[in-house]
Scaffold this active site. Sequence first.
Site, PDB file in Angstrom:
ATOM      1  N   TYR A 249     -82.950  -6.308 -10.683  1.00 36.86           N
ATOM      2  CA  TYR A 249     -81.806  -5.785 -10.875  1.00 36.86           C
ATOM      3  C   TYR A 249     -80.858  -5.916 -11.917  1.00 36.86           C
ATOM      4  O   TYR A 249     -80.173  -5.194 -12.638  1.00 36.86           O
ATOM      5  CB  TYR A 249     -80.758  -6.551  -9.560  1.00 36.86           C
ATOM      6  CG  TYR A 249     -79.551  -5.778  -9.499  1.00 36.86           C
ATOM      7  CD1 TYR A 249     -79.449  -4.737  -8.324  1.00 36.86           C
ATOM      8  CD2 TYR A 249     -78.387  -6.398  -9.989  1.00 36.86           C
ATOM      9  CE1 TYR A 249     -78.259  -4.330  -8.030  1.00 36.86           C
ATOM     10  CE2 TYR A 249     -77.264  -5.461  -9.753  1.00 36.86           C
ATOM     11  CZ  TYR A 249     -77.102  -4.649  -8.895  1.00 36.86           C
ATOM     12  OH  TYR A 249     -75.730  -4.308  -8.443  1.00 36.86           O
TER      13      TYR A 249
ATOM     14  N   PHE B 260     -69.800  22.366 -21.441  1.00 39.67           N
ATOM     15  CA  PHE B 260     -70.722  22.312 -20.549  1.00 39.67           C
ATOM     16  C   PHE B 260     -70.205  22.368 -19.423  1.00 39.67           C
ATOM     17  O   PHE B 260     -69.041  21.717 -18.955  1.00 39.67           O
ATOM     18  CB  PHE B 260     -71.849  21.321 -20.633  1.00 39.67           C
ATOM     19  CG  PHE B 260     -73.169  21.589 -19.778  1.00 39.67           C
ATOM     20  CD1 PHE B 260     -73.894  22.714 -19.778  1.00 39.67           C
ATOM     21  CD2 PHE B 260     -73.025  20.583 -18.754  1.00 39.67           C
ATOM     22  CE1 PHE B 260     -74.707  22.810 -18.868  1.00 39.67           C
ATOM     23  CE2 PHE B 260     -73.958  20.844 -17.807  1.00 39.67           C
ATOM     24  CZ  PHE B 260     -74.810  21.981 -17.861  1.00 39.67           C
TER      25      PHE B 260
ATOM     26  N   LYS C 262     -83.524  16.181 -20.425  1.00 38.97           N
ATOM     27  CA  LYS C 262     -84.295  17.244 -21.412  1.00 38.97           C
ATOM     28  C   LYS C 262     -84.830  16.725 -22.673  1.00 38.97           C
ATOM     29  O   LYS C 262     -86.033  16.432 -22.523  1.00 38.97           O
ATOM     30  CB  LYS C 262     -82.963  17.928 -21.849  1.00 38.97           C
ATOM     31  CG  LYS C 262     -82.264  18.868 -20.849  1.00 38.97           C
ATOM     32  CD  LYS C 262     -80.783  19.246 -21.050  1.00 38.97           C
ATOM     33  CE  LYS C 262     -80.257  20.079 -19.974  1.00 38.97           C
ATOM     34  NZ  LYS C 262     -80.561  21.438 -20.419  1.00 38.97           N
TER      35      LYS C 262
ATOM     36  N   PHE D 168     -71.094  27.832  -8.522  1.00 41.95           N
ATOM     37  CA  PHE D 168     -72.512  28.569  -8.885  1.00 41.95           C
ATOM     38  C   PHE D 168     -73.491  27.753  -8.197  1.00 41.95           C
ATOM     39  O   PHE D 168     -74.571  28.194  -7.935  1.00 41.95           O
ATOM     40  CB  PHE D 168     -72.690  28.665 -10.452  1.00 41.95           C
ATOM     41  CG  PHE D 168     -72.709  27.016 -11.330  1.00 41.95           C
ATOM     42  CD1 PHE D 168     -71.796  26.770 -11.680  1.00 41.95           C
ATOM     43  CD2 PHE D 168     -74.040  26.778 -11.442  1.00 41.95           C
ATOM     44  CE1 PHE D 168     -71.780  25.302 -12.439  1.00 41.95           C
ATOM     45  CE2 PHE D 168     -74.093  25.466 -11.780  1.00 41.95           C
ATOM     46  CZ  PHE D 168     -73.139  24.585 -12.516  1.00 41.95           C
TER      47      PHE D 168
HETATM   48  C1  LIG Z   1     -75.509  19.714 -22.954  1.00 38.70           C
HETATM   49  C2  LIG Z   1     -75.359  19.267 -21.775  1.00 38.70           C
HETATM   50  N1  LIG Z   1     -74.415  18.097 -21.271  1.00 38.70           N
HETATM   51  C3  LIG Z   1     -74.551  17.416 -20.095  1.00 38.70           C
HETATM   52  C4  LIG Z   1     -75.381  18.010 -19.151  1.00 38.70           C
HETATM   53  C5  LIG Z   1     -75.270  17.090 -17.724  1.00 38.70           C
HETATM   54  O1  LIG Z   1     -76.503  16.441 -17.562  1.00 38.70           O
HETATM   55  P1  LIG Z   1     -77.017  16.101 -16.260  1.00 38.70           P
HETATM   56  O2  LIG Z   1     -77.749  17.467 -15.846  1.00 38.70           O
HETATM   57  O3  LIG Z   1     -78.248  15.215 -16.596  1.00 38.70           O
HETATM   58  O4  LIG Z   1     -76.110  15.687 -15.369  1.00 38.70           O
HETATM   59  C6  LIG Z   1     -76.414  18.823 -19.290  1.00 38.70           C
HETATM   60  C7  LIG Z   1     -77.070  19.382 -18.409  1.00 38.70           C
HETATM   61  O5  LIG Z   1     -77.883  20.437 -18.409  1.00 38.70           O
HETATM   62  C8  LIG Z   1     -76.100  19.588 -20.752  1.00 38.70           C
HETATM   63  O6  LIG Z   1     -76.918  20.610 -20.837  1.00 38.70           O
END
Ligand SMILES: Cc1ncc(COP(=O)(O)O)c(C=O)c1O
Length: 481
Positions: free
Chosen positions: A79, A131, A265, A454
């Site tokens: 932990y 985003f 990613k 969405f």
């Molecule tokens: C540029 C960007 N920032 C933030 C996020 C959010 O990340 P997460 O999906 O891991 O919460 C994403 C998710 O696709 C993203 O593409």
Amino acid sequence: MNIRLSTGKLIPVEMHKIRIVQRTTLPTVRRRLEAIGEAGYNTFLLRTRDVFLDMLTDSGTNAMSDNQLAAMMVSDDAYAGSESFYKLADAVKDVLGFNYTIPVHQGRAAEHLLAKVFVKPGDVVLMNYHFTTTKAHMELAGATVLEIFTNEALNTESTSPFRGNLDLAKLTDAIETYGPEKIPFVRMEATTNLIGGQPFSLENLRAVKKITAQFKIPLVFDGSLISENAYFIKQREKKYADESISQIIREMMSVVDLFYLSGRKSTSVRGGLMATNEKKYYDQILAWLPVYEGFATYGGMSTKEVEAMAVGLREMTDVNVAGASPDLIQYFVERLLENEVPVVTPPGGLACHIDAKRFLPHLPQSEYPAGALAAAIYLASGVRSMERGTISMDRDAQGNEVYADLELARLAVPRRVYTMSHIQYVVDRLTWLRQHSELIGGLRFIEEPKVLRFFFGRLEPLANWGSKLAKAFEADFGTDL
Ligand SMILES: Cc1ncc(COP(=O)(O)O)c(C=O)c1O
């Protein structure tokens, strides 16, 4: 890696071997018609058993490496004080150059903490592009998001190499208009998700820093696709052609005050992190970490993912890892252009984006062309794409539609998951669909959530166009496909 054949043609060749595979199936168009109906014409609500190629997103769907999987087996499930965390902190220091690392469960958790610590009601958060989750967190904290992109950013037929650049004149104007005290930070997103995975240049990042430093505004870097952005800098910014991905990343980080990423990613794991060299920021964020995420050495991630992220951070600096998706996306985009399918150019970092406004010029934005196109792509191919248009915008406080700048159907190319024959199949079905685009109609909401609609919203096709499209497909391909 792009390799030139003896014919002179360049093809993207995988610089990895595929030793673990997952079965997939291609449901018939009859089943696809039923499935998209059951999903309320929202590709998020499809079950994967009904999906042939899942191009919804690259988030959490990249193939992990053998070394990442191996690292997961030796994680230290404590932990507090887990050795896995210290491996991650070492990787952050080596790759990104930051002394303080804060693990979080995914990218939006970092955005939540950013909003909690830095943003007050009435603030204006400036960024190259928003985003969805970033905007939601800033607005929930009472701020407004202001995007200050260049004129090229929204040109879907551009040849500009850096459509993700922030407009410097508009940045200075915005700071003068709102005052630096109202601007908690300026955020650069690498690469811009919603406008086609487009990168920014190092020159632009440096210039942004020069301005923010002058006004003592922190520069925040969303590095969810940092290695891909670095790969584009290497390919497209002459000065950096001979630098390694590691060097480019270090140069980018040298101007950043606070870094975060969705680890799903570039690092190919299901987690996230924040990092900085400012002890003050670290302390401010750390205070909230146990409330929302977990203890400082796991932050809501499993220690297995913490281990895999440490490896993933190092591996993303390999040019063949950083370039794996961009090279395949470039191939995808070039084939679609040859077949006159309206696709966003130049090719970007996470996906191939189809321009629904040009694909379906007969549909007004009020009928959600990008959503209709994503549903139609599924019907014609069994391939799941994602709507990135007006459905991805929520209504304003008065309940009015907020029309998106762009209407895109995004076909993500998760790293090391799909092969060239998969891409060729999708190109073929998109070409067929383009030739039958007049059969695609609009959509109407039947269940519409207020926030991030969405994800769970349900829609129906106007005038039952889905059935007509499925019939046309059967007429050309028979009932087996
Ligand atoms: C540029 C960007 N920032 C933030 C996020 C959010 O990340 P997460 O999906 O891991 O919460 C994403 C998710 O696709 C993203 O593409």
